[in-house]
Design a protein around this motif. Structure first.
Motif, PDB file in Angstrom:
ATOM      1  N   GLY A  57      13.102  -3.695   5.540  1.00 48.78           N
ATOM      2  CA  GLY A  57      11.701  -2.788   6.042  1.00 48.78           C
ATOM      3  C   GLY A  57      11.668  -2.201   5.286  1.00 48.78           C
ATOM      4  N   PRO A  58      10.801  -1.091   4.913  1.00 49.50           N
ATOM      5  CA  PRO A  58      10.003  -0.651   4.053  1.00 49.50           C
ATOM      6  C   PRO A  58      10.884   0.041   3.376  1.00 49.50           C
ATOM      7  N   ALA A  59      11.212   0.430   1.836  1.00 42.01           N
ATOM      8  CA  ALA A  59      12.102   1.220   1.406  1.00 42.01           C
ATOM      9  C   ALA A  59      13.195   0.785   0.558  1.00 42.01           C
ATOM     10  N   ASP A  93      11.293  12.430  -3.368  1.00 39.70           N
ATOM     11  CA  ASP A  93      12.415  11.783  -2.541  1.00 39.70           C
ATOM     12  C   ASP A  93      11.277  10.555  -2.484  1.00 39.70           C
ATOM     13  N   PRO A  94      11.666   9.503  -3.654  1.00 42.67           N
ATOM     14  CA  PRO A  94      10.619   8.197  -3.574  1.00 42.67           C
ATOM     15  C   PRO A  94      10.590   7.156  -2.370  1.00 42.67           C
ATOM     16  N   GLY A  95      12.210   7.262  -1.982  1.00 45.63           N
ATOM     17  CA  GLY A  95      13.213   6.270  -0.540  1.00 45.63           C
ATOM     18  C   GLY A  95      12.095   6.703   1.089  1.00 45.63           C
ATOM     19  N   ALA A  96      11.740   8.136   1.226  1.00 48.66           N
ATOM     20  CA  ALA A  96      11.000   8.605   2.540  1.00 48.66           C
ATOM     21  C   ALA A  96       9.807   8.738   2.434  1.00 48.66           C
ATOM     22  N   TYR A  97       8.843   8.697   0.769  1.00 50.73           N
ATOM     23  CA  TYR A  97       7.571   8.593   0.403  1.00 50.73           C
ATOM     24  C   TYR A  97       7.362   7.593   1.179  1.00 50.73           C
ATOM     25  N   VAL A  98       7.467   6.644   0.263  1.00 53.86           N
ATOM     26  CA  VAL A  98       7.495   5.124   0.739  1.00 53.86           C
ATOM     27  C   VAL A  98       7.218   4.657   2.325  1.00 53.86           C
ATOM     28  N   LYS A  99       8.798   5.092   3.447  1.00 52.19           N
ATOM     29  CA  LYS A  99       8.876   5.118   3.947  1.00 52.19           C
ATOM     30  C   LYS A  99       7.133   5.826   5.282  1.00 52.19           C
ATOM     31  N   ALA A 100       7.111   6.540   4.531  1.00 52.08           N
ATOM     32  CA  ALA A 100       6.241   7.564   4.810  1.00 52.08           C
ATOM     33  C   ALA A 100       4.712   7.133   5.435  1.00 52.08           C
ATOM     34  N   LEU A 101       5.051   6.673   3.568  1.00 52.33           N
ATOM     35  CA  LEU A 101       3.101   5.620   3.783  1.00 52.33           C
ATOM     36  C   LEU A 101       2.922   4.411   4.664  1.00 52.33           C
TER      37      LEU A 101
END
Length: 413
Positions: free
Chosen positions: A35-37, A198-206
């Motif tokens: 899954g993403p990030a 929050d890099p993980g949340a950022y990529v998940k949101a993208l």
């Protein structure tokens, strides 16, 4: 012409590629094993390091490396049982440890990362991810002027490439950032950078934004390619074939086996990176701070301070080592002696490092319709959006707007 494009890997490079393709009118299938990030895009230092043009193997590393490996207070570690497997890659990597090679890499990668903040703003503005994108400075900390001057090659190279910096000393560093210990008498402020809180949340949101634009997310592992007359027609996933007109490999350090099937023997190795997150800290630095001697960065994030850095060579399978975490604890105690926190979280991940410190971005020589976008070592987050834009241009048969010849996969074909 509208195409169905499979993007393999849902880290920052893959998700950026998916969004760029969708904005160009293509259909996208985003494929990831978990899954993403879930990998390096979750655990990186969070800095948009636009001026980080010089590679790890710079001039002088030959002399420094043996001492660094034997000193527990140095940011270089090696799991010695892994050394025989590492040696072929390490010979090529250390063969780049010269001023000439470092400058060659700097000039090649500056156009890819130099506009990182603007690239991320173009990617994330207007999406749910933009709240984690914060413009600001990026600071280097030195104990004294002598240590700064010993780094002259770094700052001369950055200046020559157009990156501005301001030296803060004689108390100016502590006035700029009161959180900094007086044991760091000199700071270097680099403007026009940024951070992701929050890099993980950022990529998940993208990734969620990509799905809102029509991307289909598939959880699975690509094992092979389907082709006809030398052109890609699909991907093998779990015994089934997913049809597509083009595919982009953005699976970071795990890209090697798929690249090899497409005629490229990429000299790719994991630089195992560590982070330690300190939750509810009693103070925060004003901006991300790279402590130059210890090679770790302290980045203010949402509700916590992330300490990230360290290089350990030990492959993909060994569990995390304890020594890098202990080093991060000792380092932050020296840098911010009054800092306290409620609890902490440890993490270890894998930076995809190519022996010449340049990513592979371009068409696969062995199959029409297949493309590579991996190997960004310490600047994956920084370079993600522009790499995605370049890959979308290549898929759409458009001419890239920077010179991508230094990143050509053909150099390892």
């Amino acid at each position: 012409m509208k195409k169905t494009v499979a993007v393999i890997g849902a880290g920052i490079v893959g998700v950026s590629t998916a969004i760029a393709l969708l904005r160009d009118g293509h259909e996208v299938v985003l494929i990831d094993r978990e899954g993403p990030a879930t990998g390096t895009s979750h655990g990186n230092g969070g800095v948009l390091a636009a001026a980080a043009v010089l590679p790890v193997p710079g001039p002088g590393l030959w002399a420094k490396a043996p001492k660094m490996l034997l000193d527990p207070d140095q940011p270089l570690f090696l799991r010695w049982p892994y050394l025989p497997k590492l040696l072929p890659w390490l010979r090529r990597y250390m063969g780049e440890a010269s001023a000439e090679a470092a400058l060659r890499r700097a000039h090649a990668i500056a156009p890819l990362i130099g506009d990182s903040l603007a690239d991320h703003q173009a990617l994330a503005t207007g999406t749910p991810a933009e709240k984690w994108l914060v413009p600001g400075d990026y600071v280097y900390a030195y104990p004294d002027r002598a240590a700064f001057e010993a780094d002259a090659f770094t700052w001369q190279t950055k200046s020559a490439l157009g990156f501005a910096h301001e030296v803060l000393e004689n108390g100016a560093f502590q006035r700029y950032d009161p959180a900094m210990s007086e044991s760091f008498a000199l700071g270097v402020r680099q403007p026009d950078h940024g951070r992701i809180t929050d890099p993980g949340a950022y990529v998940k949101a993208l990734a969620a934004h990509a799905q809102s634009l029509g991307a289909r997310l598939v959880i699975g592992e690509v094992t092979d390619f389907a082709e006809e007359n030398g052109a890609l027609t699909g991907l093998r996933i779990g015994g089934e074939t997913l049809p597509c007109d083009a595919a982009v490999i953005t699976t970071g350090v795990w890209s090697g086996p798929l690249a090899k099937r497409l005629g490229v023997a990429a000299p790719l190795e994991s630089e195992r990176g560590y982070h330690l997150e300190l939750y509810e800290p009693s103070m925060m630095p004003r901006a991300p701070v790279m402590f130059a001697a210890q090679k770790f960065v302290a980045t203010p994030m949402e509700g916590r301070l992330r300490l990230a850095g360290i290089v350990e060579f030990g492959g993909l399978d060994a569990p995390p080592s304890k020594a890098p975490f202990e080093l991060l604890r000792r380092c932050i105690a020296k840098a911010m002696p009054e800092l306290t926190w409620k609890h902490e979280v440890e993490w270890m991940g894998h930076r995809p490092s190519v022996s010449d410190s340049l990513p592979l971005i371009g068409a696969a020589p062995g199959l029409r319709g297949a493309f590579f976008g991996f190997g960004h070592d310490h600047v994956g987050l920084t370079a993600g959006p522009k790499t995605g834009r370049l890959l979308a241009q290549l898929v759409g048969a458009q001419r890239p707007n920077i010179d991508i010849a230094p990143f050509s996969p053909d150099r390892f074909a």
